[in-house]
Design an enzyme around this catalytic site. Structure first.
Site, PDB file in Angstrom:
ATOM      1  N   ASP A  97      26.157  56.302  68.100  1.00  0.00           N
ATOM      2  CA  ASP A  97      25.418  57.412  68.701  1.00  0.00           C
ATOM      3  C   ASP A  97      23.930  57.096  68.724  1.00  0.00           C
ATOM      4  O   ASP A  97      23.326  56.752  67.694  1.00  0.00           O
ATOM      5  CB  ASP A  97      25.666  58.698  67.916  1.00  0.00           C
ATOM      6  CG  ASP A  97      24.985  59.884  68.553  1.00  0.00           C
ATOM      7  OD1 ASP A  97      25.528  60.445  69.517  1.00  0.00           O
ATOM      8  OD2 ASP A  97      23.877  60.252  68.087  1.00  0.00           O
ATOM      9  N   ARG A  98      23.330  57.192  69.894  1.00  0.00           N
ATOM     10  CA  ARG A  98      21.943  56.795  70.079  1.00  0.00           C
ATOM     11  C   ARG A  98      20.982  57.679  69.300  1.00  0.00           C
ATOM     12  O   ARG A  98      20.034  57.196  68.672  1.00  0.00           O
ATOM     13  CB  ARG A  98      21.571  56.813  71.581  1.00  0.00           C
ATOM     14  CG  ARG A  98      22.092  55.627  72.373  1.00  0.00           C
ATOM     15  CD  ARG A  98      23.598  55.514  72.396  1.00  0.00           C
ATOM     16  NE  ARG A  98      24.224  56.719  72.969  1.00  0.00           N
ATOM     17  CZ  ARG A  98      25.502  57.043  72.814  1.00  0.00           C
ATOM     18  NH1 ARG A  98      26.310  56.295  72.091  1.00  0.00           N
ATOM     19  NH2 ARG A  98      25.996  58.140  73.371  1.00  0.00           N
ATOM     20  N   THR A  99      21.186  58.978  69.325  1.00  0.00           N
ATOM     21  CA  THR A  99      20.306  59.876  68.583  1.00  0.00           C
ATOM     22  C   THR A  99      20.359  59.574  67.093  1.00  0.00           C
ATOM     23  O   THR A  99      19.326  59.506  66.417  1.00  0.00           O
ATOM     24  CB  THR A  99      20.696  61.345  68.838  1.00  0.00           C
ATOM     25  OG1 THR A  99      20.404  61.680  70.200  1.00  0.00           O
ATOM     26  CG2 THR A  99      19.919  62.287  67.928  1.00  0.00           C
ATOM     27  N   CYS A 150      22.477  56.709  80.363  1.00  0.00           N
ATOM     28  CA  CYS A 150      22.201  57.360  79.076  1.00  0.00           C
ATOM     29  C   CYS A 150      20.705  57.310  78.858  1.00  0.00           C
ATOM     30  O   CYS A 150      20.142  56.220  78.676  1.00  0.00           O
ATOM     31  CB  CYS A 150      22.937  56.652  77.938  1.00  0.00           C
ATOM     32  SG  CYS A 150      22.439  57.231  76.290  1.00  0.00           S
ATOM     33  N   ASN A 151      20.052  58.450  78.872  1.00  0.00           N
ATOM     34  CA  ASN A 151      18.597  58.495  78.703  1.00  0.00           C
ATOM     35  C   ASN A 151      18.161  57.972  77.339  1.00  0.00           C
ATOM     36  O   ASN A 151      17.216  57.194  77.228  1.00  0.00           O
ATOM     37  CB  ASN A 151      18.100  59.931  78.875  1.00  0.00           C
ATOM     38  CG  ASN A 151      18.101  60.397  80.305  1.00  0.00           C
ATOM     39  OD1 ASN A 151      17.110  60.273  81.018  1.00  0.00           O
ATOM     40  ND2 ASN A 151      19.214  60.955  80.747  1.00  0.00           N
ATOM     41  N   THR A 152      18.862  58.395  76.278  1.00  0.00           N
ATOM     42  CA  THR A 152      18.439  58.052  74.928  1.00  0.00           C
ATOM     43  C   THR A 152      18.435  56.547  74.704  1.00  0.00           C
ATOM     44  O   THR A 152      17.568  56.007  74.009  1.00  0.00           O
ATOM     45  CB  THR A 152      19.346  58.736  73.888  1.00  0.00           C
ATOM     46  OG1 THR A 152      19.535  60.107  74.241  1.00  0.00           O
ATOM     47  CG2 THR A 152      18.725  58.666  72.503  1.00  0.00           C
ATOM     48  N   THR A 180      18.287  65.031  74.359  1.00  0.00           N
ATOM     49  CA  THR A 180      18.665  64.996  72.954  1.00  0.00           C
ATOM     50  C   THR A 180      17.407  64.913  72.093  1.00  0.00           C
ATOM     51  O   THR A 180      16.345  64.495  72.553  1.00  0.00           O
ATOM     52  CB  THR A 180      19.550  63.778  72.632  1.00  0.00           C
ATOM     53  OG1 THR A 180      18.787  62.583  72.840  1.00  0.00           O
ATOM     54  CG2 THR A 180      20.808  63.761  73.491  1.00  0.00           C
ATOM     55  N   LYS A 208      30.185  67.238  75.219  1.00  0.00           N
ATOM     56  CA  LYS A 208      30.873  66.119  74.560  1.00  0.00           C
ATOM     57  C   LYS A 208      32.210  66.547  73.956  1.00  0.00           C
ATOM     58  O   LYS A 208      33.106  65.709  73.763  1.00  0.00           O
ATOM     59  CB  LYS A 208      29.975  65.510  73.481  1.00  0.00           C
ATOM     60  CG  LYS A 208      28.864  64.616  74.030  1.00  0.00           C
ATOM     61  CD  LYS A 208      28.094  63.942  72.922  1.00  0.00           C
ATOM     62  CE  LYS A 208      26.987  63.028  73.443  1.00  0.00           C
ATOM     63  NZ  LYS A 208      27.502  61.832  74.134  1.00  0.00           N
ATOM     64  N   CYS A 223      19.303  64.177  79.993  1.00  0.00           N
ATOM     65  CA  CYS A 223      20.494  63.838  79.220  1.00  0.00           C
ATOM     66  C   CYS A 223      21.661  63.865  80.196  1.00  0.00           C
ATOM     67  O   CYS A 223      21.850  64.855  80.911  1.00  0.00           O
ATOM     68  CB  CYS A 223      20.742  64.823  78.085  1.00  0.00           C
ATOM     69  SG  CYS A 223      22.293  64.491  77.209  1.00  0.00           S
TER      70      CYS A 223
END
Length: 238
Positions: free
Chosen positions: A49-51, A85-87, A129, A169, A199
């Site tokens: 998970d990027r966040t 995916c922005n993150t 996010t 999600k 996002c």
């Protein structure tokens, strides 16, 4: 113009990747199968998970996991790579160093489009996010275009994260009116010129035409760039 294959690193999340694929098809000017874009899609759902990795300072876990994807796309003959995916774009420079294939910079292309429409000193809202916001990629980008990024307050940010993680999600039905209300508040109450939908999970939520006019969807920008760089026309160009 030469028709080029598009590589896609998806799975962040899978629904957003599916929506991205559908949007590329829907927005490509084509009358038959052979006029669409050749795409190689890697639905790499097990990427960290990027966040989480950004907030915990463990970005190397994501980079180590995604590196092989670039090699696969190189071998498959991709001319450009899109990452819906922005993150993940917090790691844009490191990812570009992993491959000779140009990665479409979703963040920069979005801000470039906003600046072209609203100009210097614009106040730009963002829905993303917590990882994307804390990474500073959109804030730094806005500053480079002489614009100001307006981040949501804590209550709005918590609501946005709930929509992303606990609704989209989790494959639950989302009320578009909630997202529309947030965007309207940022524009009409907090004075933003427009709001970035930053996002790709939020991009899965259909919003009304009036709200679309005061927002810009980073996924749609990526879709348009993916089509053009693959040697095709978008339906808006016809």
């Amino acid at each position: 113009m030469e028709h080029k294959s598009l590589g896609v690193i998806g799975g962040m999340g899978p629904k957003a990747t599916s929506v991205f694929f559908d949007k590329v098809i829907e927005h490509t000017a084509a009358d038959r199968d052979q006029e669409h874009i050749n795409m190689i899609i890697l639905n790499h759902v097990t990427l960290p998970d990027r966040t989480s990795v950004i907030l915990s300072g463990q970005g190397e876990l994501f980079l180590e996991a995604i590196e092989k994807d670039f090699k696969l796309l190189e071998l498959a003959g991709a001319a450009h790579i899109a990452i819906p995916c922005n993150t993940s774009h917090y790691f844009y420079d490191q990812m570009q160093e992993m491959t000779t294939v140009p990665i479409i910079n979703m963040v920069d292309e979005t801000l470039k489009a906003i600046h072209a429409k609203y100009g210097d000193n614009s106040k730009i809202g963002i829905l993303a996010t917590t990882g994307t916001i804390n990474s500073g990629v959109y804030k730094a980008g806005c500053e480079s275009y002489n614009m100001k990024l307006h981040e949501p307050n804590e209550a709005i940010q918590e609501l946005v994260m709930d929509i992303i993680y606990n609704q989209v999600k989790s494959n639950l039905e989302v009320d578009p009116a909630v997202l529309e209300g947030i965007i309207n508040e940022l524009v009409y109450q907090e004075g933003c010129n427009c709001v970035i939908i930053a996002c790709t999970e939020l991009s899965c939520i259909p919003i009304n035409k009036q709200t679309m006019e005061i927002s810009i969807d980073a996924m749609q920008v990526l879709v348009d760039q993916s089509i053009v760089r693959s040697g095709k026309q978008t339906i808006t160009e016809i």
